[in-house]
Design a protein around this motif. Structure first.
Motif, mmCIF file in Angstrom:
data_model
loop_
_atom_site.group_PDB
_atom_site.id
_atom_site.type_symbol
_atom_site.label_atom_id
_atom_site.label_comp_id
_atom_site.label_asym_id
_atom_site.label_seq_id
_atom_site.Cartn_x
_atom_site.Cartn_y
_atom_site.Cartn_z
ATOM 1 N N GLN A 35 0.395 -1.143 -0.228
ATOM 2 C CA GLN A 35 -0.191 -0.032 -0.243
ATOM 3 C C GLN A 35 0.102 1.229 -0.081
ATOM 4 O OE1 GLN A 35 -3.985 -1.849 0.272
ATOM 5 N NE2 GLN A 35 -3.631 0.581 0.610
ATOM 6 N N ASP A 82 -6.714 4.118 -4.882
ATOM 7 C CA ASP A 82 -5.342 2.614 -3.931
ATOM 8 C C ASP A 82 -6.022 0.902 -4.608
ATOM 9 O OD1 ASP A 82 -5.120 4.533 -1.911
ATOM 10 O OD2 ASP A 82 -6.693 3.388 -0.232
ATOM 11 N N LEU A 97 -2.607 0.016 -6.602
ATOM 12 C CA LEU A 97 -2.336 -1.193 -6.618
ATOM 13 C C LEU A 97 -2.115 -2.387 -7.811
ATOM 14 C CD1 LEU A 97 -3.576 -1.953 -2.968
ATOM 15 C CD2 LEU A 97 -1.449 -1.429 -3.330
#
Length: 71
Positions: free
Chosen positions: A30, A42, A46
């Motif tokens: 993260q 996010d 990723l």
């Protein structure tokens, strides 16, 4: 045997972050993703990290030891 290819600029950033983190502990995914793709969600950051790591692993399979996979 295929010739090695040089890492792209983003892959170089990933390696630099891992080196700067040192061998003290694995770097959380993260945190790496957030630093490299701060403008992305996010999930997208990723995904981007996963794609770049896939390509890096072809050249350096030992990178996994430097990244915390988490659960």
């Amino acid at each position: 045997m295929a010739a090695s290819r040089a890492p792209n600029p983003r892959q170089q950033q990933i390696v630099a972050l891992l080196v700067l983190n040192g061998y003290r502990a694995a770097a959380p995914r993260q945190r790496i993703a957030g630093r490299l793709w701060p403008e992305s969600t996010d999930a997208q950051a990723l995904t981007n990290l996963r794609r770049e790591l896939h390509h890096l692993r072809d050249e350096c399979p030992l990178l996994d030891a430097l990244i915390e996979t988490g659960t």
